[in-house]
Design a protein around this motif. Structure first.
Motif, PDB file in Angstrom:
ATOM      1  N   VAL A  27      35.405   9.797   4.336  1.00 17.87           N
ATOM      2  CA  VAL A  27      36.539   9.741   3.695  1.00 17.87           C
ATOM      3  C   VAL A  27      37.568  10.528   4.591  1.00 17.87           C
ATOM      4  O   VAL A  27      37.413  11.628   4.874  1.00 17.87           O
ATOM      5  CB  VAL A  27      36.620  10.524   2.434  1.00 17.87           C
ATOM      6  N   GLU A  28      38.770   9.796   4.922  1.00 22.87           N
ATOM      7  CA  GLU A  28      39.889  10.387   5.583  1.00 22.87           C
ATOM      8  C   GLU A  28      40.943  10.269   4.814  1.00 22.87           C
ATOM      9  O   GLU A  28      41.434   9.364   4.122  1.00 22.87           O
ATOM     10  CB  GLU A  28      40.043   9.584   6.939  1.00 22.87           C
ATOM     11  N   SER A  29      41.546  11.491   4.601  1.00 24.74           N
ATOM     12  CA  SER A  29      43.064  11.709   3.918  1.00 24.74           C
ATOM     13  C   SER A  29      44.117  11.559   4.854  1.00 24.74           C
ATOM     14  O   SER A  29      44.087  11.958   6.094  1.00 24.74           O
ATOM     15  CB  SER A  29      42.866  12.816   3.017  1.00 24.74           C
ATOM     16  N   PHE A  30      45.144  10.795   4.414  1.00 21.62           N
ATOM     17  CA  PHE A  30      46.457  10.599   5.301  1.00 21.62           C
ATOM     18  C   PHE A  30      47.627  11.025   4.633  1.00 21.62           C
ATOM     19  O   PHE A  30      47.886  10.927   3.337  1.00 21.62           O
ATOM     20  CB  PHE A  30      46.551   9.175   5.494  1.00 21.62           C
ATOM     21  N   TYR A  61      50.161  11.329  -0.223  1.00 21.89           N
ATOM     22  CA  TYR A  61      48.757  11.348   0.504  1.00 21.89           C
ATOM     23  C   TYR A  61      47.927  10.061  -0.327  1.00 21.89           C
ATOM     24  O   TYR A  61      48.225   9.760  -1.305  1.00 21.89           O
ATOM     25  CB  TYR A  61      47.921  12.559   0.197  1.00 21.89           C
ATOM     26  N   THR A  62      47.245   9.616   0.790  1.00 20.91           N
ATOM     27  CA  THR A  62      46.144   8.337   0.506  1.00 20.91           C
ATOM     28  C   THR A  62      44.779   8.801   1.085  1.00 20.91           C
ATOM     29  O   THR A  62      44.800   9.686   1.859  1.00 20.91           O
ATOM     30  CB  THR A  62      46.714   7.159   0.984  1.00 20.91           C
ATOM     31  N   ALA A  63      43.822   8.056   0.599  1.00 21.28           N
ATOM     32  CA  ALA A  63      42.436   8.430   1.426  1.00 21.28           C
ATOM     33  C   ALA A  63      42.129   6.956   1.531  1.00 21.28           C
ATOM     34  O   ALA A  63      42.187   6.053   0.906  1.00 21.28           O
ATOM     35  CB  ALA A  63      41.704   9.157   0.425  1.00 21.28           C
ATOM     36  N   LYS A  64      41.157   7.003   2.488  1.00 17.78           N
ATOM     37  CA  LYS A  64      40.430   5.669   2.716  1.00 17.78           C
ATOM     38  C   LYS A  64      39.025   5.999   3.227  1.00 17.78           C
ATOM     39  O   LYS A  64      38.562   6.953   3.789  1.00 17.78           O
ATOM     40  CB  LYS A  64      41.079   5.232   4.017  1.00 17.78           C
ATOM     41  N   ALA A  65      37.757   5.223   2.541  1.00 23.00           N
ATOM     42  CA  ALA A  65      36.586   5.595   2.587  1.00 23.00           C
ATOM     43  C   ALA A  65      35.815   4.430   3.716  1.00 23.00           C
ATOM     44  O   ALA A  65      36.289   3.349   3.652  1.00 23.00           O
ATOM     45  CB  ALA A  65      35.972   5.413   1.260  1.00 23.00           C
ATOM     46  N   ASP A  67      31.796   3.262   4.581  1.00 24.34           N
ATOM     47  CA  ASP A  67      30.638   3.390   4.302  1.00 24.34           C
ATOM     48  C   ASP A  67      29.527   3.553   5.403  1.00 24.34           C
ATOM     49  O   ASP A  67      30.176   3.071   6.689  1.00 24.34           O
ATOM     50  CB  ASP A  67      29.994   2.599   3.070  1.00 24.34           C
ATOM     51  N   ALA A  68      28.360   3.592   5.613  1.00 24.92           N
ATOM     52  CA  ALA A  68      27.483   3.795   6.471  1.00 24.92           C
ATOM     53  C   ALA A  68      27.312   2.540   7.453  1.00 24.92           C
ATOM     54  O   ALA A  68      27.247   2.657   8.647  1.00 24.92           O
ATOM     55  CB  ALA A  68      25.907   4.156   5.981  1.00 24.92           C
ATOM     56  N   ALA A  69      27.687   1.504   6.881  1.00 20.43           N
ATOM     57  CA  ALA A  69      27.792   0.217   7.494  1.00 20.43           C
ATOM     58  C   ALA A  69      28.890  -0.071   8.018  1.00 20.43           C
ATOM     59  O   ALA A  69      29.023  -1.244   8.834  1.00 20.43           O
ATOM     60  CB  ALA A  69      27.145  -1.033   6.456  1.00 20.43           C
ATOM     61  N   GLY A  70      29.886   0.808   8.080  1.00 22.17           N
ATOM     62  CA  GLY A  70      31.197   0.466   8.725  1.00 22.17           C
ATOM     63  C   GLY A  70      32.198  -0.502   8.085  1.00 22.17           C
ATOM     64  O   GLY A  70      33.088  -0.450   8.514  1.00 22.17           O
ATOM     65  N   ASN A  71      31.853  -0.559   6.768  1.00 26.20           N
ATOM     66  CA  ASN A  71      32.692  -1.488   5.911  1.00 26.20           C
ATOM     67  C   ASN A  71      33.787  -0.172   5.379  1.00 26.20           C
ATOM     68  O   ASN A  71      33.469   0.608   4.799  1.00 26.20           O
ATOM     69  CB  ASN A  71      31.946  -1.854   4.414  1.00 26.20           C
ATOM     70  N   GLU A  72      35.059  -0.508   5.714  1.00 24.70           N
ATOM     71  CA  GLU A  72      36.058   0.146   5.134  1.00 24.70           C
ATOM     72  C   GLU A  72      37.110  -0.342   4.106  1.00 24.70           C
ATOM     73  O   GLU A  72      37.290  -1.393   3.984  1.00 24.70           O
ATOM     74  CB  GLU A  72      37.331   0.382   6.573  1.00 24.70           C
ATOM     75  N   ALA A  73      37.056   0.545   3.049  1.00 27.29           N
ATOM     76  CA  ALA A  73      37.999   0.374   1.793  1.00 27.29           C
ATOM     77  C   ALA A  73      39.454   0.408   2.308  1.00 27.29           C
ATOM     78  O   ALA A  73      39.751   0.946   3.314  1.00 27.29           O
ATOM     79  CB  ALA A  73      37.346   1.566   0.749  1.00 27.29           C
ATOM     80  N   GLY A  74      40.223  -0.348   1.325  1.00 30.86           N
ATOM     81  CA  GLY A  74      41.381  -0.136   1.583  1.00 30.86           C
ATOM     82  C   GLY A  74      41.883   1.059   1.192  1.00 30.86           C
ATOM     83  O   GLY A  74      41.439   2.134   0.524  1.00 30.86           O
ATOM     84  N   SER A  75      43.403   1.419   1.380  1.00 24.57           N
ATOM     85  CA  SER A  75      43.454   2.896   0.931  1.00 24.57           C
ATOM     86  C   SER A  75      43.670   2.989  -0.499  1.00 24.57           C
ATOM     87  O   SER A  75      43.987   2.060  -1.202  1.00 24.57           O
ATOM     88  CB  SER A  75      45.223   2.796   1.529  1.00 24.57           C
ATOM     89  N   SER A  76      43.406   4.245  -0.925  1.00 17.95           N
ATOM     90  CA  SER A  76      43.371   4.652  -2.282  1.00 17.95           C
ATOM     91  C   SER A  76      45.099   4.715  -2.853  1.00 17.95           C
ATOM     92  O   SER A  76      46.063   4.213  -2.098  1.00 17.95           O
ATOM     93  CB  SER A  76      42.944   6.260  -2.534  1.00 17.95           C
ATOM     94  N   SER A  77      45.251   4.722  -4.118  1.00 20.24           N
ATOM     95  CA  SER A  77      46.583   4.851  -4.753  1.00 20.24           C
ATOM     96  C   SER A  77      47.131   6.199  -4.182  1.00 20.24           C
ATOM     97  O   SER A  77      46.382   7.094  -3.766  1.00 20.24           O
ATOM     98  CB  SER A  77      46.607   5.035  -6.085  1.00 20.24           C
TER      99      SER A  77
END
Length: 121
Positions: A27-30, A61-65, A67-77
């Motif tokens: 998880v990376e926060s921005f 702030y937002t966050a983006k996760a 997963d181990a397979a490299g699938n990136e979720a969209g930005s959080s609320s």
């Protein structure tokens, strides 16, 4: 992001962003496009990033996760934190002006800052 609450206030510029994501994801926060930290969600999907030295003002702030397979979720609320490190100037506008024997005196206050409170002790 589950904490802090949106539009919350902080008075020292140090707080923790926390939330939930897929278990064991990165998880990376921005703040805007600037990374504020990367962490790994635990086995239950909980994560946190401690922030310090945050300047006065509104910070969103937002966050983006990912997963181990490299699938990136969209930005959080987004979550906005209002940092206010400056103490308000408070003035007694009405009340006793000398020594009194009343143990329940009444005072009125004014402040240069909305939402401020005063106490007498």
């Amino acid at each position: 992001i589950t904490s802090p609450a949106n539009n919350s206030y902080d008075n020292d510029g140090a707080f923790t962003l926390s939330g939930t994501a897929e278990a064991n994801s990165t998880v990376e926060s921005f703040e805007g496009t600037q990374s504020k930290g990367t962490t790994t969600a635990n086995g239950s999907g909980n994560w946190s990033v401690a922030l310090s030295g945050v300047s006065e003002g509104d910070h969103t702030y937002t966050a983006k996760a990912t997963d181990a397979a490299g699938n990136e979720a969209g930005s959080s609320s987004s979550v906005t934190v209002k940092v206010d490190k400056t103490n308000p100037n408070t003035t007694i506008t009405d009340g006793p002006s000398s020594t009194i024997s009343d143990n329940t005196p009444s005072f009125e206050f004014s402040s240069n800052e909305a939402r401020s409170t005063s106490s007498v002790g």
